[in-house]
Design a protein around this motif. Structure first.
Motif, PDB file in Angstrom:
ATOM      1  N   UNK B  48       0.858  -1.173   0.000  1.00  0.00           N
ATOM      2  CA  UNK B  48       0.000   0.000   0.000  1.00  0.00           C
ATOM      3  C   UNK B  48       0.903   1.234   0.000  1.00  0.00           C
ATOM      4  N   UNK B  49       0.364   2.357  -0.445  1.00  0.00           N
ATOM      5  CA  UNK B  49       1.157   3.579  -0.526  1.00  0.00           C
ATOM      6  C   UNK B  49       0.307   4.793  -0.223  1.00  0.00           C
ATOM      7  N   UNK B  50       0.966   5.842   0.237  1.00  0.00           N
ATOM      8  CA  UNK B  50       0.395   7.188   0.233  1.00  0.00           C
ATOM      9  C   UNK B  50       0.853   7.775  -1.107  1.00  0.00           C
ATOM     10  N   UNK B  52       0.256  10.107  -3.409  1.00  0.00           N
ATOM     11  CA  UNK B  52       0.636  11.474  -3.773  1.00  0.00           C
ATOM     12  C   UNK B  52       2.032  11.816  -3.225  1.00  0.00           C
ATOM     13  N   UNK B  53       2.261  11.456  -1.968  1.00  0.00           N
ATOM     14  CA  UNK B  53       3.560  11.745  -1.363  1.00  0.00           C
ATOM     15  C   UNK B  53       4.640  10.815  -1.919  1.00  0.00           C
ATOM     16  N   UNK B  56       5.910  12.151  -5.110  1.00  0.00           N
ATOM     17  CA  UNK B  56       6.741  13.345  -4.870  1.00  0.00           C
ATOM     18  C   UNK B  56       8.122  12.943  -4.346  1.00  0.00           C
ATOM     19  N   UNK B  57       8.156  11.972  -3.446  1.00  0.00           N
ATOM     20  CA  UNK B  57       9.437  11.545  -2.878  1.00  0.00           C
ATOM     21  C   UNK B  57      10.299  10.839  -3.926  1.00  0.00           C
ATOM     22  N   UNK B  60      11.910  13.418  -5.909  1.00  0.00           N
ATOM     23  CA  UNK B  60      13.035  13.992  -5.153  1.00  0.00           C
ATOM     24  C   UNK B  60      14.265  13.091  -5.228  1.00  0.00           C
ATOM     25  N   UNK B 113      14.877   4.797  -1.313  1.00  0.00           N
ATOM     26  CA  UNK B 113      13.459   4.466  -1.482  1.00  0.00           C
ATOM     27  C   UNK B 113      12.940   3.719  -0.264  1.00  0.00           C
ATOM     28  N   UNK B 116      12.555   6.490   2.725  1.00  0.00           N
ATOM     29  CA  UNK B 116      11.776   7.742   2.694  1.00  0.00           C
ATOM     30  C   UNK B 116      10.478   7.698   1.895  1.00  0.00           C
ATOM     31  N   UNK B 117      10.267   6.697   1.066  1.00  0.00           N
ATOM     32  CA  UNK B 117       9.070   6.710   0.217  1.00  0.00           C
ATOM     33  C   UNK B 117       7.924   5.993   0.940  1.00  0.00           C
ATOM     34  N   UNK B 118       6.794   6.684   1.156  1.00  0.00           N
ATOM     35  CA  UNK B 118       5.718   6.100   1.960  1.00  0.00           C
ATOM     36  C   UNK B 118       4.959   4.991   1.226  1.00  0.00           C
ATOM     37  N   UNK B 119       5.576   3.818   1.268  1.00  0.00           N
ATOM     38  CA  UNK B 119       5.000   2.581   0.750  1.00  0.00           C
ATOM     39  C   UNK B 119       5.229   1.534   1.844  1.00  0.00           C
TER      40      UNK B 119
END
Lengths: 81, 139, 139, 81
Positions: B48-50, B52-53, B56-57, B60, B113, B116-119
């Motif tokens: 699962x992921x957020x 949109x963020x 963006x991450x 980045x 990744x 910092x990546x919200x997954x």
């Protein structure tokens, strides 16, 4: 002030909701989100101190100020890849 | 190319998208669903992921890699939803003039990744239990 | 799979051949024909090999990598003959349980290949001259 | 003893042949191949000291002994990849 907070992964499962509205003090900061979540969802206690909080698409810290309408999310450490 | 998808990852298309006459090296990394973690057996993972963020991450991270190495092209695709054993959860391709740069940039991207990546992934263990994976959290 | 070939390299088939439920990571490295070397412009490369020895040395490299890392599968294909800009000269895929191992093994294999495997390339420069590449030799 | 030697890349181009037969002293070693190539192909001189020599599919050094019928090859530093 009222703030809508998105929850993900185990935080969402423990709260039983993917989005909650929290009543926070005026001029609230991210730390106040943590306090409000702990009060409203005691079952989230073991996660509270390690929850990451984002405002917009950026990671925030406990001192980050909140404003009404901000995109706030709370989630435990990530595990993608 | 930065993409979150519920579909099977086409790493061939991803790799082709980073090839260039300016590149002498391409590194592709695939993360795949491994059966054994210690002595525990996985039967499936749910990601699962957020979103949109996360997007963006990932953008980045691409910018960070381009600042550190002479990256020509980079592409990152992360799959979401229900994955079976052996399925590809993430594919990451990077092209650079020389090989050392491609290995370093590829490893940097996947290492970052994972921090910092919200997954998030949820283990489906062979004993029928499920468990979100949250590094550093003991509950 | 260890292969020297005059055909276009099918890196998709190579990558599929190393995937495994025991692997959490796959690293694929591609070497491609780069146009610029400093301010000199390449129009093509010709690769030649001492094939019998090259295949033996590639098999040795695979054995070395397996001794150093928990490699699940490894495949190396090197192309020979005339290559145009952007063409793939070498493809190398390795799968391991964890990602760090795959990056390290992949980099080790390509670094060693470039030192010990008897394959040579001849530059076809844009000024019409050709030149064998022999590192460390100034003639 | 007579030894057939395969040549590759620039060594082959300079010799104008991919395989040459060399007359070497009895009980010759790899160093004698270098000497014989230098004498027979003066144009190969700039390469001679950096030539790699293999016997079978193994790299040899100047002390490696040769035997009739061995697969010997000489070539400059490799550049595959």
């Amino acid at each position: 002030m009222r703030i809508a907070v998105q929850l993900f992964a185990k935080a969402r499962d423990l709260a039983g909701a993917s989005r909650v509205e929290l009543n926070l003090p005026d001029a609230a900061r991210v730390a106040d989100v943590r306090v409000a979540l702990r009060q409203r969802f005691p079952q989230m206690e073991p996660l509270i101190s390690s929850l990451l909080v984002s405002v917009g698409t950026e990671y925030a810290n406990d001192q980050t100020p909140l404003r009404v309408g901000a995109d706030v999310a709370c989630f435990p450490p990530v595990s993608g890849g | 190319m930065i993409l979150l998808t519920h579909d099977i990852i086409d790493y061939n298309a991803l790799t082709e998208s980073v090839r260039s006459n300016a590149a002498g090296a391409v590194v592709l990394f695939l993360g795949t669903v491994r059966e054994l973690t210690g002595d525990r057996r996985t039967v499936a993972l749910d990601y699962d992921a957020y979103s949109q963020m996360a997007e963006a991450k990932l953008a980045e991270l691409e910018a960070e890699a381009r600042a550190k190495w002479p990256v020509i092209q980079v592409g990152i695709v992360h799959r979401l939803g229900h994955l079976e054993l052996g399925d590809i959860s993430v594919a990451l391709a990077v092209s650079t003039p020389h090989r050392q740069q491609a290995f370093e940039a590829g490893q940097y991207l996947i290492d970052r990744l994972k921090v910092v990546v919200p997954i998030w992934k949820k283990e489906n263990w062979s004993d029928g239990t499920t468990e979100w994976v949250h590094p550093g959290v003991t509950t």
